[in-house]
Scaffold this active site. Structure first.
Site, PDB file in Angstrom:
ATOM      1  N   ASP A 141      -2.880   4.732  -2.302  1.00  0.00           N
ATOM      2  CA  ASP A 141      -3.860   5.330  -1.395  1.00  0.00           C
ATOM      3  C   ASP A 141      -4.238   6.756  -1.798  1.00  0.00           C
ATOM      4  O   ASP A 141      -3.380   7.543  -2.214  1.00  0.00           O
ATOM      5  CB  ASP A 141      -3.211   5.358   0.002  1.00  0.00           C
ATOM      6  CG  ASP A 141      -4.137   5.843   1.098  1.00  0.00           C
ATOM      7  OD1 ASP A 141      -5.077   5.130   1.425  1.00  0.00           O
ATOM      8  OD2 ASP A 141      -3.895   6.949   1.627  1.00  0.00           O
ATOM      9  N   GLU A 165      -6.651   4.043  -5.374  1.00  0.00           N
ATOM     10  CA  GLU A 165      -7.855   4.388  -4.621  1.00  0.00           C
ATOM     11  C   GLU A 165      -8.251   5.770  -5.090  1.00  0.00           C
ATOM     12  O   GLU A 165      -7.620   6.762  -4.749  1.00  0.00           O
ATOM     13  CB  GLU A 165      -7.587   4.399  -3.113  1.00  0.00           C
ATOM     14  CG  GLU A 165      -8.877   4.569  -2.334  1.00  0.00           C
ATOM     15  CD  GLU A 165      -8.684   5.146  -0.937  1.00  0.00           C
ATOM     16  OE1 GLU A 165      -9.570   4.952  -0.111  1.00  0.00           O
ATOM     17  OE2 GLU A 165      -7.682   5.823  -0.670  1.00  0.00           O
ATOM     18  N   HIS A 214     -10.955  -2.215   4.460  1.00  0.00           N
ATOM     19  CA  HIS A 214     -10.716  -1.799   5.845  1.00  0.00           C
ATOM     20  C   HIS A 214     -11.400  -0.478   6.189  1.00  0.00           C
ATOM     21  O   HIS A 214     -11.326  -0.038   7.327  1.00  0.00           O
ATOM     22  CB  HIS A 214      -9.208  -1.670   6.066  1.00  0.00           C
ATOM     23  CG  HIS A 214      -8.618  -0.598   5.217  1.00  0.00           C
ATOM     24  ND1 HIS A 214      -8.560  -0.684   3.841  1.00  0.00           N
ATOM     25  CD2 HIS A 214      -8.097   0.614   5.538  1.00  0.00           C
ATOM     26  CE1 HIS A 214      -8.030   0.426   3.366  1.00  0.00           C
ATOM     27  NE2 HIS A 214      -7.732   1.225   4.363  1.00  0.00           N
ATOM     28  N   ASP A 215     -12.029   0.157   5.209  1.00  0.00           N
ATOM     29  CA  ASP A 215     -12.730   1.428   5.450  1.00  0.00           C
ATOM     30  C   ASP A 215     -14.244   1.270   5.440  1.00  0.00           C
ATOM     31  O   ASP A 215     -14.977   2.263   5.549  1.00  0.00           O
ATOM     32  CB  ASP A 215     -12.360   2.455   4.368  1.00  0.00           C
ATOM     33  CG  ASP A 215     -10.909   2.866   4.422  1.00  0.00           C
ATOM     34  OD1 ASP A 215     -10.317   2.834   5.514  1.00  0.00           O
ATOM     35  OD2 ASP A 215     -10.353   3.224   3.363  1.00  0.00           O
ATOM     36  N   ASP A 219       0.866  -1.183   0.000  1.00  0.00           N
ATOM     37  CA  ASP A 219       0.000   0.000   0.000  1.00  0.00           C
ATOM     38  C   ASP A 219       0.902   1.232   0.000  1.00  0.00           C
ATOM     39  O   ASP A 219       1.738   1.378   0.899  1.00  0.00           O
ATOM     40  CB  ASP A 219      -0.841  -0.043   1.293  1.00  0.00           C
ATOM     41  CG  ASP A 219      -2.169   0.668   1.171  1.00  0.00           C
ATOM     42  OD1 ASP A 219      -2.193   1.733   0.537  1.00  0.00           O
ATOM     43  OD2 ASP A 219      -3.159   0.175   1.733  1.00  0.00           O
TER      44      ASP A 219
HETATM   45  C1  GLC Z   1      -7.449   5.858   2.514  1.00  0.00           C
HETATM   46  C2  GLC Z   1      -7.322   4.637   3.388  1.00  0.00           C
HETATM   47  C3  GLC Z   1      -7.834   4.964   4.746  1.00  0.00           C
HETATM   48  C4  GLC Z   1      -7.005   6.079   5.320  1.00  0.00           C
HETATM   49  C5  GLC Z   1      -6.956   7.282   4.360  1.00  0.00           C
HETATM   50  C6  GLC Z   1      -5.858   8.213   4.742  1.00  0.00           C
HETATM   51  O1  GLC Z   1      -8.740   6.218   2.274  1.00  0.00           O
HETATM   52  O2  GLC Z   1      -7.973   3.557   2.807  1.00  0.00           O
HETATM   53  O3  GLC Z   1      -7.840   3.876   5.608  1.00  0.00           O
HETATM   54  O4  GLC Z   1      -7.539   6.483   6.538  1.00  0.00           O
HETATM   55  O5  GLC Z   1      -6.699   6.900   3.043  1.00  0.00           O
HETATM   56  O6  GLC Z   1      -4.619   7.679   4.405  1.00  0.00           O
END
Ligand code: GLC
Length: 586
Positions: free
Chosen positions: A232, A289, A361-362, A130
């Protein structure tokens, strides 16, 4: 046409026929191997903190992952996406990184990491890292230097601005985790920008030295033999040339930062450089993402002319919480879920490839989120798996999803670890909701729902740790766990294994085209996958009633897998999921 012209034309036609086909990622390939490895496999997402603890510390570790590789193999997993394992103060559970090329001692050592990669390789399982490159931790040495003065060598590595004349923040942007997106720094006498938490200052991608340092770190992991990257929060890396206040959208007078900075023009230049200097030429996959990339822009982002192989796009996961405001959930209909997923399928038909997911995980657990009205969470998990493992794209399974894990509902907001849960709770109170209502929203949507420890067996702490787990184990672990489900032919786990095998054995489920069926039905989620003269159909009943299937998708239908013991070709039982084959006449 004379003889010479005829021969010339024939030669040209033969040459055209001999042109090698192009695969879905845009590369030339042989017909037999028209997909890349990552298009044919399943990806498993691991939240290392919660997966398996081998030391009794209460926190999962890398050796715990290595110890369970055979379990993942039994599921047909070909790649593991690890959420961040780098040194971190853990304000956002590792998404606040203080060193991009090391391992957090809580998870083990670099030797443990190398062992994981090597043991994975023996089993054909690659490790995917990641990359959290929009921001670092405020404890990263780059930031410590940057904040020390306006003239130090890294002064321009983060985003610094002077206060407004009255001393207030440069703009009224609200960070994603609540409160102003600007933090005053006494030492430097300026504000710095943080899209997420105060402890996650945004890096300044305009600075070529910053980009070089980030690209070097990614290449470090490529040299270690990783199989790809999840990138990310990538849509936030480019900031607008001018910083302006946004229209207030809450009682706090602030405006969500997303509206002001997401997908700013010019972002793709940075990403093309990223691709050229890091990803290009490696047999890896990349998945960004990318909150808020419109379907029409997809060709610029993925595939041959884009920058990534896949993009996580969130429209289907936002149906119950539009704009991610948990205290204002929306009622939704099945047709909305179907059309969101259908739009992603259409958008990736000719461009790139779709990462299919219901959980990460979110997100809360999918059985609670997507089948709230099904009290039997086991049948809900199986029904959703039927879609997850047969849509076109690469399925991403989040740890515990394959067991049918469910949400938790803790008594007090203080029991929650997740930084976003606290921000959403405070926001709800500020908007006039009661404490009970604010907590109810947290129960439904908290990120901790997915982060509770993995449920391995019926022993203390679900076999996750011999110590004190960092986050409480879900109370239902004696019923829902890997050991119990392994032995139960009818379990969610064995349903996943069955579908995984079906997918591996039938090219139509990977290489086949996709077409939505019964698009207007509020009861049935159905689609077809077609390859040559083979057609598979997936059909899932989202209601608690038996529904009749139209003749065109039930007549001549050979059921290959069903969540029901005695399925009937013409009907779907309550919450039944099935996959079947229709022979197409030539
Ligand atoms: C992304 C991750 C999340 C994190 C955020 C800040 O959305 O998936 O878990 O809190 O980025 O890095």
């Amino acid at each position: 046409m004379n003889r010479r012209e005829f021969i010339q034309r024939s030669l040209l036609m033969t040459a055209a026929l001999m042109l090698p086909p192009i695969n879905l990622a845009g590369d030339i390939v042989t017909a037999k191997d028209s997909l890349k490895w990552w298009q044919k496999t399943l990806v498993y997402q691991i939240y290392p903190k919660s997966f398996a603890d081998t030391t009794g510390s209460g926190t999962g570790d890398l050796n715990g992952i290595t110890a369970h590789l055979d379990y993942l193999k039994s599921l047909g997993i070909g790649a593991i996406w690890l959420t961040p394992i780098y040194p971190s103060p853990q304000v956002d559970n590792g998404y606040d990184i203080s060193d991009y090329t090391a391992i957090d001692p809580a998870y083990g050592t670099m030797a443990d990491f190398d062992k994981l990669v090597a043991e994975g390789k023996k089993r054909n399982i690659k490790i995917v890292m990641d990359l959290v490159y929009n921001h670092s931790s405020d404890k990263h040495k780059w930031f410590l230097e940057s904040k020390s003065s306006k003239t130090n060598p890294k002064a321009d590595w983060y985003i610094w601005r002077d206060a407004k004349p009255d001393g207030s923040a440069p703009t009224n942007w609200r960070s994603i985790f609540g409160g102003s997106a600007w933090q005053w720094c006494e030492e430097r006498g300026q504000y710095y920008l943080h899209t997420f938490a105060v402890e996650q200052p945004d890096l300044n991608w305009e600075n070529p030295e910053v980009r070089r340092a980030l690209f070097d770190a990614a290449n470090f992991w490529l040299d270690k033999g990783v199989g790809g990257f999840r990138i990310d929060a990538i849509t936030y890396i480019k900031k607008p040339a001018e910083f302006k206040d946004g229209k207030p959208d809450g009682n706090d007078g602030m405006s969500a930062i997303h509206a002001a900075t997401a997908n700013t023009n010019g972002i793709l230049d940075f990403l093309h450089e990223f691709k050229a200097k890091v990803f290009a030429g490696h047999d890896i996959f990349t998945v960004g993402e990318a909150n808020g990339v419109a379907a029409k822009d997809l060709p610029k982002w993925v595939g041959k002319d884009g920058v990534f192989d896949m993009l996580f796009e969130f429209s289907h996961t936002l149906i119950a919480v539009p704009n991610e405001v948990w205290c204002r959930p929306a009622d939704w209909k099945l047709t909305q879920l179907k059309s969101a997923l259908d739009a992603s399928q259409q958008a990736t038909k000719n461009n790139g490839w779709y990462p299919i997911f219901f959980e990460n995980h979110d997100r809360p657990r999918s059985v609670n989120y997507f089948m709230p009205k099904n009290p039997d969470k086991k049948s809900a998990a199986k029904a959703l798996a039927t879609i997850l493992l047969t849509l076109r794209g690469t399925p991403f399974i989040f740890e515990g999803e394959e067991l049918g894990c469910t949400n938790v509902a803790w008594d007090s907001i203080d029991d929650y670890n997740d930084i976003q849960s606290h921000a959403q709770y405070d926001f709800a109170l500020n908007e006039g909701f009661t404490k009970a209502q604010a907590l109810d929203a947290v129960h439904k949507f908290s990120r901790d729902n997915a982060r509770t420890p993995m449920q391995w067996d019926s022993t203390k702490n679900a076999g996750f740790t011999t110590g004190q787990a960092w986050l409480p184990v879900n109370e239902n672990y004696r019923d829902i766990n890997a050991a119990v489900e392994d032995k139960d032919a009818d379990s969610v786990l064995n349903w996943y294994r069955k579908l995984s095998k079906l997918r591996a054995e039938n090219d139509v489920l990977t290489a086949g085209s996709y077409e939505i069926l019964l698009a207007d039905s509020e009861e049935i989620f159905a689609f077809a996958r077609t390859l040559g003269n083979q057609k598979f159909i997936t059909a899932v009943n989202f209601t608690d009633k038996t529904v009749t299937l139209p003749a065109e998708i039930s007549r001549g239908f050979k059921i290959l897998a069903s969540t029901e013991k005695n399925p009937d070709a013409a009907t779907l039982k309550p919450f039944e999921g099935r996959v079947g084959e229709l022979r197409i006449k030539n």
